[in-house]
Scaffold this active site. Sequence first.
Site, PDB file in Angstrom:
ATOM      1  N   GLY A 198       8.278 -10.160 -65.808  1.00 52.54           N
ATOM      2  CA  GLY A 198       8.027  -9.346 -64.616  1.00 52.54           C
ATOM      3  C   GLY A 198       8.092 -10.080 -63.295  1.00 52.54           C
ATOM      4  N   LYS A 234       7.776 -19.983 -77.692  1.00 50.72           N
ATOM      5  CA  LYS A 234       7.962 -18.911 -76.702  1.00 50.72           C
ATOM      6  C   LYS A 234       7.494 -17.591 -77.304  1.00 50.72           C
ATOM      7  CE  LYS A 234      11.565 -16.664 -73.971  1.00 50.72           C
ATOM      8  NZ  LYS A 234      11.839 -15.394 -74.638  1.00 50.72           N
ATOM      9  N   GLN A 265      17.093 -22.233 -77.189  1.00 45.50           N
ATOM     10  CA  GLN A 265      16.199 -21.240 -77.811  1.00 45.50           C
ATOM     11  C   GLN A 265      16.660 -20.992 -79.235  1.00 45.50           C
ATOM     12  OE1 GLN A 265      17.301 -17.644 -78.237  1.00 45.50           O
ATOM     13  NE2 GLN A 265      15.538 -17.585 -79.619  1.00 45.50           N
ATOM     14  N   TYR A 269      16.028 -19.379 -83.276  1.00 44.91           N
ATOM     15  CA  TYR A 269      15.384 -18.449 -84.222  1.00 44.91           C
ATOM     16  C   TYR A 269      15.307 -19.156 -85.567  1.00 44.91           C
ATOM     17  CZ  TYR A 269      16.072 -14.585 -80.911  1.00 44.91           C
ATOM     18  OH  TYR A 269      16.029 -13.761 -79.819  1.00 44.91           O
ATOM     19  N   SER A 294       4.479 -15.039 -73.216  1.00 48.66           N
ATOM     20  CA  SER A 294       5.602 -14.127 -72.975  1.00 48.66           C
ATOM     21  C   SER A 294       5.518 -12.957 -73.935  1.00 48.66           C
ATOM     22  CB  SER A 294       6.922 -14.885 -73.211  1.00 48.66           C
ATOM     23  OG  SER A 294       8.025 -14.007 -73.192  1.00 48.66           O
ATOM     24  N   SER A 297      20.467 -19.389 -75.271  1.00 45.80           N
ATOM     25  CA  SER A 297      19.989 -18.608 -76.414  1.00 45.80           C
ATOM     26  C   SER A 297      20.784 -18.936 -77.671  1.00 45.80           C
ATOM     27  CB  SER A 297      20.143 -17.122 -76.069  1.00 45.80           C
ATOM     28  OG  SER A 297      19.972 -16.318 -77.206  1.00 45.80           O
ATOM     29  N   HIS A 355       8.413 -11.225 -74.176  1.00 39.76           N
ATOM     30  CA  HIS A 355       9.860 -11.021 -74.292  1.00 39.76           C
ATOM     31  C   HIS A 355      10.338  -9.988 -73.270  1.00 39.76           C
ATOM     32  CE1 HIS A 355      12.839 -12.364 -77.455  1.00 39.76           C
ATOM     33  NE2 HIS A 355      13.603 -11.543 -76.777  1.00 39.76           N
ATOM     34  N   ARG A 405      10.182  -6.261 -74.304  1.00 35.05           N
ATOM     35  CA  ARG A 405      11.231  -5.763 -75.205  1.00 35.05           C
ATOM     36  C   ARG A 405      10.807  -5.756 -76.658  1.00 35.05           C
ATOM     37  NH1 ARG A 405      16.092  -6.259 -72.398  1.00 35.05           N
ATOM     38  NH2 ARG A 405      17.428  -6.949 -74.094  1.00 35.05           N
ATOM     39  N   THR A 423      11.423 -19.120 -80.494  1.00 33.02           N
ATOM     40  CA  THR A 423      10.917 -17.790 -80.135  1.00 33.02           C
ATOM     41  C   THR A 423      10.129 -17.228 -81.313  1.00 33.02           C
ATOM     42  OG1 THR A 423      12.748 -17.425 -78.639  1.00 33.02           O
ATOM     43  CG2 THR A 423      11.617 -15.459 -79.424  1.00 33.02           C
TER      44      THR A 423
HETATM   45  C1  LIG Z   1      18.946  -8.978 -71.754  1.00 36.50           C
HETATM   46  C2  LIG Z   1      17.903  -9.924 -72.256  1.00 36.50           C
HETATM   47  C3  LIG Z   1      18.213 -10.743 -73.351  1.00 36.50           C
HETATM   48  C4  LIG Z   1      17.249 -11.646 -73.829  1.00 36.50           C
HETATM   49  N1  LIG Z   1      17.588 -12.484 -74.861  1.00 36.50           N
HETATM   50  C5  LIG Z   1      16.667 -13.369 -75.324  1.00 36.50           C
HETATM   51  C6  LIG Z   1      16.999 -14.271 -76.375  1.00 36.50           C
HETATM   52  O1  LIG Z   1      18.116 -14.292 -76.881  1.00 36.50           O
HETATM   53  N2  LIG Z   1      16.027 -15.108 -76.821  1.00 36.50           N
HETATM   54  C7  LIG Z   1      14.766 -15.122 -76.274  1.00 36.50           C
HETATM   55  O2  LIG Z   1      13.915 -15.891 -76.714  1.00 36.50           O
HETATM   56  N3  LIG Z   1      14.444 -14.299 -75.261  1.00 36.50           N
HETATM   57  C8  LIG Z   1      15.347 -13.431 -74.764  1.00 36.50           C
HETATM   58  N4  LIG Z   1      15.013 -12.596 -73.731  1.00 36.50           N
HETATM   59  C9  LIG Z   1      13.680 -12.694 -73.109  1.00 36.50           C
HETATM   60  C10 LIG Z   1      13.691 -13.657 -71.902  1.00 36.50           C
HETATM   61  O3  LIG Z   1      13.894 -14.985 -72.320  1.00 36.50           O
HETATM   62  C11 LIG Z   1      12.367 -13.596 -71.124  1.00 36.50           C
HETATM   63  O4  LIG Z   1      11.294 -13.831 -72.005  1.00 36.50           O
HETATM   64  C12 LIG Z   1      12.168 -12.258 -70.407  1.00 36.50           C
HETATM   65  O5  LIG Z   1      13.385 -11.761 -69.918  1.00 36.50           O
HETATM   66  C13 LIG Z   1      11.189 -12.416 -69.261  1.00 36.50           C
HETATM   67  O6  LIG Z   1      10.971 -11.195 -68.633  1.00 36.50           O
HETATM   68  P1  LIG Z   1      11.718 -10.743 -67.287  1.00 36.50           P
HETATM   69  O7  LIG Z   1      13.078 -10.298 -67.689  1.00 36.50           O
HETATM   70  O8  LIG Z   1      10.868  -9.635 -66.782  1.00 36.50           O
HETATM   71  O9  LIG Z   1      11.757 -11.942 -66.368  1.00 36.50           O
HETATM   72  C14 LIG Z   1      15.950 -11.690 -73.227  1.00 36.50           C
HETATM   73  C15 LIG Z   1      15.668 -10.855 -72.143  1.00 36.50           C
HETATM   74  C16 LIG Z   1      16.627  -9.983 -71.657  1.00 36.50           C
HETATM   75  C17 LIG Z   1      16.284  -9.119 -70.466  1.00 36.50           C
END
Ligand SMILES: Cc1cc2nc3c(=O)[nH]c(=O)nc-3n(C[C@H](O)[C@H](O)[C@H](O)COP(=O)(O)O)c2cc1C
Length: 381
Positions: A311, A254, A130, A132, A276, A109, A278, A281, A158
């Site tokens: 998921g 992404k 990854q 930004y 995705s 990241s 995310h 989130r 992303t």
């Molecule tokens: C704690 C955490 C931090 C994350 N940080 C980033 C990030 O810095 N950049 C990004 O593109 N996605 C980030 N993600 C998203 C993940 O790359 C991914 O898309 C996501 O976790 C997939 O879902 P899952 O946790 O259910 O497998 C983050 C996810 C979590 C849980």
Amino acid sequence: MRLRDCHNFNDFRSLAKRRLPAPIFDYIDGGADDEVTLRQNSASFDRCDLVPNVLRGVETIDLSVTVMGQKLALPVYCSPTALQRLFHHQGERAVAAAAAKFGTMFGVSSLGTVSLEELRKKYSTPQVYQFYFHKDRGLNRAMLQRAKEAGVNVLMLTVDSITGGNRERDLRTGFAIPFRLTLGGMIGFVVKPKWGIDYLVHERFKLPQLDQHVDMSGGAISIGRYFTEMLDPSMNWNDVAEMVRQWDGQFCLKGVMSADDARRAAEIGCTGIVLSNHGGRQLDGSRTGFDQLAEVVDAVGDRIDVLMDGGVQRGTHVLKALSLGAKAVGVGRYYLFPLAAAGQAGVELALGLMRAEIERGMKLMGCISIAELSRKNLRFR
Ligand SMILES: Cc1cc2nc3c(=O)[nH]c(=O)nc-3n(C[C@H](O)[C@H](O)[C@H](O)COP(=O)(O)O)c2cc1C
């Protein structure tokens, strides 16, 4: 509960919960708003069933795939996630080492806590960076150049985080932007002194992807400022087209969901997209990557590699996504909870279980290679 008692996602999640201060656990575990999308991400896999074939001679199974020019021994990769050394002092080093052991790809990241150069030098398995998008185009160019020189295999931009998701668990603990722990949040740290000692006796926390370019000396407050002041909410397709040209290599978006965006990504020269949300989130109520797969694969699957994440907790989830046409599947929390629970040993156990589940599932499905999985193997209820 010990690592050897962990047999699945929920076991790792429970062990991580015991070890982490509550604000950090909630930061990983939580989603935006009512967490509807977070729940749907896993639930969407349960809306369809696998249709196995039998008597196919399945003693040897080949799980390898090629995605965005990278040969992976496993159709599952570790999606980039922020702040990994907060979860366990080994952080990205543990995840990269485990990914290398299983011959798969891992993401670093922009908010990673180990430098992409160090990881690139130590582990030869494919590495994603990854990214930004910053207001300062010179900074974007410098960071791309740095990643190119380091030997990053795939650039992943992303695009679902143009503004921060409303993560109410983090607001309650204060593990948010701006960072200001609430009393409850502080207690969450005080009752987990082992985590605190572990954090203090290891290398100082850093954000090496950013601190060469941005003043990060203010710690968590700087992350807030980074998001609000430095990232560019006006980013559009022309900007990304320019970036694709500059990178001149494997380039992946992404956080795409619509078939229209997938077509545009293909038009501007992206070589891959990740469906995705995310991990639930960002936009709560968003469609899931799995639910969008068929439509998007039909639109662009012959031109670019379509990946998905969100998921994924089981080998059979992966088999379902691959049957719909995904080229590979990303996991986030699936490896983050094992990392928090036990560092590299945890991530290795989780990836080993995933590989065993996929291999077992393939045998039970009557398929010896990933290419044999197709929509014929799937029925929606
Ligand atoms: C704690 C955490 C931090 C994350 N940080 C980033 C990030 O810095 N950049 C990004 O593109 N996605 C980030 N993600 C998203 C993940 O790359 C991914 O898309 C996501 O976790 C997939 O879902 P899952 O946790 O259910 O497998 C983050 C996810 C979590 C849980």
